[in-house]
Motif scaffolding. Structure first.
Motif, PDB file in Angstrom:
ATOM      1  N   THR A  65     -30.675  -8.673 -50.622  1.00 22.10           N
ATOM      2  CA  THR A  65     -30.885  -9.438 -49.407  1.00 22.10           C
ATOM      3  C   THR A  65     -31.247  -7.898 -48.481  1.00 22.10           C
ATOM      4  OG1 THR A  65     -28.474  -8.225 -49.047  1.00 22.10           O
ATOM      5  CG2 THR A  65     -28.738 -10.685 -49.730  1.00 22.10           C
ATOM      6  N   ASP A  66     -31.689  -8.338 -47.435  1.00 19.30           N
ATOM      7  CA  ASP A  66     -32.055  -7.557 -46.180  1.00 19.30           C
ATOM      8  C   ASP A  66     -31.964  -8.557 -44.911  1.00 19.30           C
ATOM      9  OD1 ASP A  66     -34.048  -4.844 -46.432  1.00 19.30           O
ATOM     10  OD2 ASP A  66     -33.976  -5.843 -44.654  1.00 19.30           O
ATOM     11  N   MET A  91     -23.590  -6.653 -42.353  1.00 15.77           N
ATOM     12  CA  MET A  91     -22.423  -6.424 -41.621  1.00 15.77           C
ATOM     13  C   MET A  91     -21.406  -7.779 -41.242  1.00 15.77           C
ATOM     14  SD  MET A  91     -22.793  -3.134 -40.929  1.00 15.77           S
ATOM     15  CE  MET A  91     -22.411  -2.360 -39.312  1.00 15.77           C
ATOM     16  N   SER A  92     -22.077  -8.722 -41.625  1.00 17.92           N
ATOM     17  CA  SER A  92     -21.336  -9.898 -41.265  1.00 17.92           C
ATOM     18  C   SER A  92     -22.051 -11.167 -42.312  1.00 17.92           C
ATOM     19  CB  SER A  92     -21.398 -10.633 -39.773  1.00 17.92           C
ATOM     20  OG  SER A  92     -20.833 -11.937 -39.907  1.00 17.92           O
ATOM     21  N   PRO A 151     -29.065   4.907 -38.073  1.00 17.15           N
ATOM     22  CA  PRO A 151     -28.296   4.632 -36.693  1.00 17.15           C
ATOM     23  C   PRO A 151     -27.946   3.411 -36.532  1.00 17.15           C
ATOM     24  CG  PRO A 151     -30.626   5.037 -36.603  1.00 17.15           C
ATOM     25  CD  PRO A 151     -30.341   5.226 -37.852  1.00 17.15           C
ATOM     26  N   VAL A 152     -28.403   2.375 -37.087  1.00 18.33           N
ATOM     27  CA  VAL A 152     -27.733   0.949 -36.912  1.00 18.33           C
ATOM     28  C   VAL A 152     -26.756   0.473 -37.756  1.00 18.33           C
ATOM     29  CG1 VAL A 152     -30.219   0.480 -35.751  1.00 18.33           C
ATOM     30  CG2 VAL A 152     -29.603  -0.198 -38.325  1.00 18.33           C
ATOM     31  N   ILE A 153     -26.252   1.301 -38.636  1.00 16.00           N
ATOM     32  CA  ILE A 153     -25.405   0.951 -39.407  1.00 16.00           C
ATOM     33  C   ILE A 153     -23.880   1.415 -39.388  1.00 16.00           C
ATOM     34  CG2 ILE A 153     -24.436   0.656 -41.813  1.00 16.00           C
ATOM     35  CD1 ILE A 153     -27.638   0.003 -42.383  1.00 16.00           C
ATOM     36  N   ILE A 182     -19.499  -1.958 -42.168  1.00 13.11           N
ATOM     37  CA  ILE A 182     -20.000  -2.214 -43.712  1.00 13.11           C
ATOM     38  C   ILE A 182     -19.278  -2.180 -44.947  1.00 13.11           C
ATOM     39  CG2 ILE A 182     -21.647  -0.132 -44.387  1.00 13.11           C
ATOM     40  CD1 ILE A 182     -24.013  -2.231 -44.773  1.00 13.11           C
ATOM     41  N   SER A 183     -18.421  -1.080 -44.814  1.00  9.90           N
ATOM     42  CA  SER A 183     -17.630  -0.978 -45.868  1.00  9.90           C
ATOM     43  C   SER A 183     -16.513  -1.977 -45.850  1.00  9.90           C
ATOM     44  CB  SER A 183     -16.879   0.523 -46.046  1.00  9.90           C
ATOM     45  OG  SER A 183     -18.155   1.507 -45.996  1.00  9.90           O
ATOM     46  N   CYS A 184     -15.943  -2.254 -44.918  1.00  5.72           N
ATOM     47  CA  CYS A 184     -14.823  -3.252 -44.783  1.00  5.72           C
ATOM     48  C   CYS A 184     -15.639  -4.708 -45.292  1.00  5.72           C
ATOM     49  CB  CYS A 184     -14.368  -3.506 -43.412  1.00  5.72           C
ATOM     50  SG  CYS A 184     -13.395  -2.097 -42.845  1.00  5.72           S
TER      51      CYS A 184
END
Length: 186
Positions: A79-80, A109-110, A130-132, A137-139
């Motif tokens: 994915t991307d 992120m979702s 800088p956007v992550i 993301i880990s959650c």
């Protein structure tokens, strides 16, 4: 303009041109000299038959190697967030005839995936960015991993630490292999 808008604005010709240059750089043959994709894919602990999520597939640099390790019974979801990355990776998958890979647009992120879907999640060459948010993301990765599933992180950035990943969800730190940080979902 924020860096996220600069890079991910798919309506901007200059942003798309920049992103394509970045994908070509990521896929440059000399990169394998320093970042051996086969060795790094193995270091994640991928096993035949698993269901694996590759977040931020980019140029597909790791995709074919992860696919090979999974075998015909395994499934890789590459994915991307950017459609150009998905198109480039899909071209590779088609050219190589990889039958166990699904390439799709997804926001890590979702994510659109169900809870407890994956045996392993690869976050290779994506962080730090800088956007992550490592916490966010880990959650999300924790949510999509099966109990006992593994979260594997690899970065080219020296001295980077995955501490935020450990603090954000119940992960057990595993042995680091060939520069790949690994965490098991508790």
């Amino acid at each position: 303009m924020s860096i996220k808008k600069l890079i991910f604005n798919e309506e901007s010709k200059s942003a798309n041109k920049f992103f394509m240059k970045m994908l070509k750089w990521l896929d440059h043959p000399k990169r394998t000299k320093y970042n051996n994709p086969e060795k790094l894919a193995k270091a994640s602990g991928i096993q035949p038959g698993q269901t694996v999520l590759e977040i931020g597939c980019g140029s597909g640099f790791f995709t074919s190697h992860a696919s090979k390790l999974l075998g015909s019974e395994g499934k890789l979801y590459s994915t991307d967030i950017h459609s150009l990355a998905v198109e480039e990776t899909q071209k590779k998958v088609n050219e190589l005839g990889l039958k166990n890979v699904v390439v799709k647009i997804d926001d890590a992120m979702s994510s659109s995936f169900e809870d407890s879907t994956f045996d392993l999640v690869l976050l290779y060459g994506v962080v730090p960015a800088p956007v992550i948010s490592m916490t966010d993301i880990s959650c999300e990765i924790y949510r999509v991993l099966k109990p006992g599933g593994v979260y594997a992180i690899w970065t080219m950035v020296p001295f980077w630490s995955p501490n935020a990943a450990l603090k954000s969800a119940s992960f057990e730190k595993m042995k680091r292999v060939n520069g790949v940080y690994r965490f098991r979902k508790l």
